[in-house]
Design an enzyme around this catalytic site. Sequence first.
Site, PDB file in Angstrom:
ATOM      1  N   GLY A  14      10.580 -63.856 101.953  1.00 35.39           N
ATOM      2  CA  GLY A  14      12.120 -63.678 101.762  1.00 35.39           C
ATOM      3  C   GLY A  14      12.828 -63.235 102.916  1.00 35.39           C
ATOM      4  NE  ARG A  75       8.423 -65.841  98.972  1.00 31.15           N
ATOM      5  CZ  ARG A  75       9.784 -65.509  98.573  1.00 31.15           C
ATOM      6  NH1 ARG A  75      10.482 -66.297  97.920  1.00 31.15           N
ATOM      7  NH2 ARG A  75       9.961 -64.219  98.868  1.00 31.15           N
ATOM      8  CG  ASP A 106       3.917 -57.669 100.404  1.00 33.34           C
ATOM      9  OD1 ASP A 106       4.607 -58.511 100.453  1.00 33.34           O
ATOM     10  OD2 ASP A 106       3.719 -57.238  99.399  1.00 33.34           O
ATOM     11  CB  THR A 128      10.732 -57.350 103.048  1.00 36.39           C
ATOM     12  OG1 THR A 128      11.114 -57.174 101.785  1.00 36.39           O
ATOM     13  CG2 THR A 128      10.076 -55.993 103.471  1.00 36.39           C
ATOM     14  CG  ASP A 130      11.351 -56.474  98.171  1.00 35.54           C
ATOM     15  OD1 ASP A 130      12.590 -56.616  98.056  1.00 35.54           O
ATOM     16  OD2 ASP A 130      10.490 -57.013  97.856  1.00 35.54           O
ATOM     17  CG  ASP A 132       7.549 -54.294  99.578  1.00 28.68           C
ATOM     18  OD1 ASP A 132       7.983 -54.628 100.966  1.00 28.68           O
ATOM     19  OD2 ASP A 132       7.324 -55.265  99.061  1.00 28.68           O
ATOM     20  NE  ARG A 174       8.879 -60.319  93.737  1.00 30.67           N
ATOM     21  CZ  ARG A 174       8.660 -61.644  94.331  1.00 30.67           C
ATOM     22  NH1 ARG A 174       8.426 -62.609  93.767  1.00 30.67           N
ATOM     23  NH2 ARG A 174       8.687 -61.413  95.753  1.00 30.67           N
TER      24      ARG A 174
HETATM   25  P1  ADP Z   1       6.852 -61.760 102.140  1.00 32.61           P
HETATM   26  O1  ADP Z   1       6.136 -61.872 103.409  1.00 32.61           O
HETATM   27  O2  ADP Z   1       8.096 -61.571 101.975  1.00 32.61           O
HETATM   28  O3  ADP Z   1       6.208 -60.683 100.845  1.00 32.61           O
HETATM   29  P2  ADP Z   1       5.672 -63.888 100.532  1.00 32.61           P
HETATM   30  O4  ADP Z   1       4.643 -62.998  99.795  1.00 32.61           O
HETATM   31  O5  ADP Z   1       5.957 -65.243  99.914  1.00 32.61           O
HETATM   32  O6  ADP Z   1       6.748 -63.103 101.139  1.00 32.61           O
HETATM   33  O7  ADP Z   1       4.433 -64.444 101.859  1.00 32.61           O
HETATM   34  C1  ADP Z   1       4.913 -65.300 102.638  1.00 32.61           C
HETATM   35  C2  ADP Z   1       3.738 -66.405 103.274  1.00 32.61           C
HETATM   36  O8  ADP Z   1       3.150 -65.681 103.776  1.00 32.61           O
HETATM   37  C3  ADP Z   1       3.247 -67.219 102.208  1.00 32.61           C
HETATM   38  O9  ADP Z   1       4.186 -68.043 101.677  1.00 32.61           O
HETATM   39  C4  ADP Z   1       1.938 -67.492 102.808  1.00 32.61           C
HETATM   40  O10 ADP Z   1       2.375 -68.631 103.450  1.00 32.61           O
HETATM   41  C5  ADP Z   1       1.509 -66.360 103.549  1.00 32.61           C
HETATM   42  N1  ADP Z   1       0.687 -65.390 102.888  1.00 32.61           N
HETATM   43  C6  ADP Z   1       1.068 -64.618 101.913  1.00 32.61           C
HETATM   44  N2  ADP Z   1      -0.111 -64.124 101.243  1.00 32.61           N
HETATM   45  C7  ADP Z   1      -0.873 -64.273 102.052  1.00 32.61           C
HETATM   46  C8  ADP Z   1      -2.382 -64.263 102.207  1.00 32.61           C
HETATM   47  N3  ADP Z   1      -3.110 -63.523 101.250  1.00 32.61           N
HETATM   48  N4  ADP Z   1      -3.339 -64.992 103.230  1.00 32.61           N
HETATM   49  C9  ADP Z   1      -2.436 -65.920 103.862  1.00 32.61           C
HETATM   50  N5  ADP Z   1      -1.408 -66.267 103.936  1.00 32.61           N
HETATM   51  C10 ADP Z   1      -0.544 -65.456 103.129  1.00 32.61           C
HETATM   52  O1  F6P Z   2      10.729 -59.691  98.787  1.00 28.10           O
HETATM   53  C1  F6P Z   2      12.192 -59.975  98.931  1.00 28.10           C
HETATM   54  C2  F6P Z   2      12.702 -60.270  97.356  1.00 28.10           C
HETATM   55  O2  F6P Z   2      14.198 -60.201  97.570  1.00 28.10           O
HETATM   56  C3  F6P Z   2      12.395 -59.538  96.213  1.00 28.10           C
HETATM   57  O3  F6P Z   2      13.167 -58.410  96.233  1.00 28.10           O
HETATM   58  C4  F6P Z   2      12.720 -60.375  95.088  1.00 28.10           C
HETATM   59  O4  F6P Z   2      11.804 -59.935  94.019  1.00 28.10           O
HETATM   60  C5  F6P Z   2      12.361 -61.779  95.479  1.00 28.10           C
HETATM   61  O5  F6P Z   2      12.358 -61.674  97.095  1.00 28.10           O
HETATM   62  C6  F6P Z   2      12.970 -62.855  95.360  1.00 28.10           C
HETATM   63  O6  F6P Z   2      12.588 -64.023  95.671  1.00 28.10           O
HETATM   64  P1  F6P Z   2      12.960 -65.658  95.778  1.00 28.10           P
HETATM   65  O7  F6P Z   2      14.021 -65.352  97.028  1.00 28.10           O
HETATM   66  O8  F6P Z   2      11.930 -66.426  95.926  1.00 28.10           O
HETATM   67  O9  F6P Z   2      14.065 -65.629  94.447  1.00 28.10           O
HETATM   68 MG    MG Z   3       6.374 -59.442  99.257  1.00 26.95          MG
END
Ligand code: ADP
Ligand code: F6P
Ligand code: MG
Length: 322
Positions: A14, A75, A106, A128, A130, A132, A174
């Site tokens: 995000g 993503r 994360d 982010t 969040d 978090d 979340r």
């Molecule tokens: P954020 O970084 O904001 O938490 P996401 O959880 O969507 O957002 O993760 C972003 C991207 O990081 C994912 O689309 C994926 O490509 C990569 N990613 C997430 N989790 C993993 C994982 N366990 N192992 C490898 N790549 C990951």
């Molecule tokens: O992780 C950032 C965040 O904005 C969260 O607070 C929210 O739950 C989520 O991303 C929303 O994701 P999307 O942009 O895919 O709707």
């Molecule tokens: Mg996240």
Amino acid sequence: MSAIKSIAVLTSGGDSQGMNAAVRAVVRSGLFHGLEVFGVQRGYQGLLNNDIRPMDLRSVGDIIQRGGTILQTARCKEFMTPEGQQKAADVLRERGIDGLVVIGGDGSYHGANKLSKLGIKTMGLPGTIDNDIPFTDFTIGFDTAVSIVVDAINKLRDTMTSHERSSIVEVMGRHCGDIALYAGLASGAETILVPEVPIDLDAISGRMYENFQSGKRHSIVVVAEGAGNVNEIAEGIAKRNGIDARVTVLGHIQRGGCPTHNDRILASRLGDFAVRKLMEGETAKGCGIVNGELTVTDLDKIISSKKPFNMEMYNLASRLSQ
Ligand code: ADP
Ligand code: F6P
Ligand code: MG
């Protein structure tokens, strides 16, 4: 002497306000120190697509004040697989890139950690809204998101007071209630609902009723999206105490707009720090600021920890919002 000669930077997951300021800091700090600097388009997807371009001083001009991310974000499912991660590492090696700065949440940190195990020097920056990510007091974008929520609640309060209603406001988060907690305390919300604390609808509606009886003309309930279904919560409260409730879901408004000075400063300090740490040969680390001091922590440790919820602040908000 630098341990690396070239770096790339990407934004992932995000988006958040201040990501651009972080990209600018990474690029300009890298160039200042004589490194070759590349920008990866669309997060990990851009590595798989070899969508990587050289960055110069002017490529990050006029962006410190802009929300979103000039590098785009994504993503990427393919990168979640070991084959995808190997391909991404191979692309970086073929392009002669030694270090990678990953700006994201994360999930993105998990990805950076995987790449480090394949020999790429990685450094994570907490991008982010969040808040978090553990081992940093604040993440890039959180301060701006909270300001947006506070501004929205100021407006909601006006109309709720005129109509003697309660405003049930859903904010993002979340798994983490920090946006709700900070915005709730700063806006004088009567109730703050977060994933970290169980919800007691009887207590909430009873307290709201008593406050109305003693002359209060509005009630603000801030609900983190991870705390429960906002419509069910609003109905549950209104059914119990008979006070007219209105739901507002703030949604992605919280992720846009001009970053606050706090987010820009955080992003600038962290971006420069990440580059210097990579030059010192560090890898598989996440950067943060704790009590004003720049810190690095192992990605392994960051992704296996949970940021502690600030119960003291939560209880303070409750005490002050009678
Ligand atoms: P954020 O970084 O904001 O938490 P996401 O959880 O969507 O957002 O993760 C972003 C991207 O990081 C994912 O689309 C994926 O490509 C990569 N990613 C997430 N989790 C993993 C994982 N366990 N192992 C490898 N790549 C990951
Ligand atoms: O992780 C950032 C965040 O904005 C969260 O607070 C929210 O739950 C989520 O991303 C929303 O994701 P999307 O942009 O895919 O709707
Ligand atoms: Mg996240």
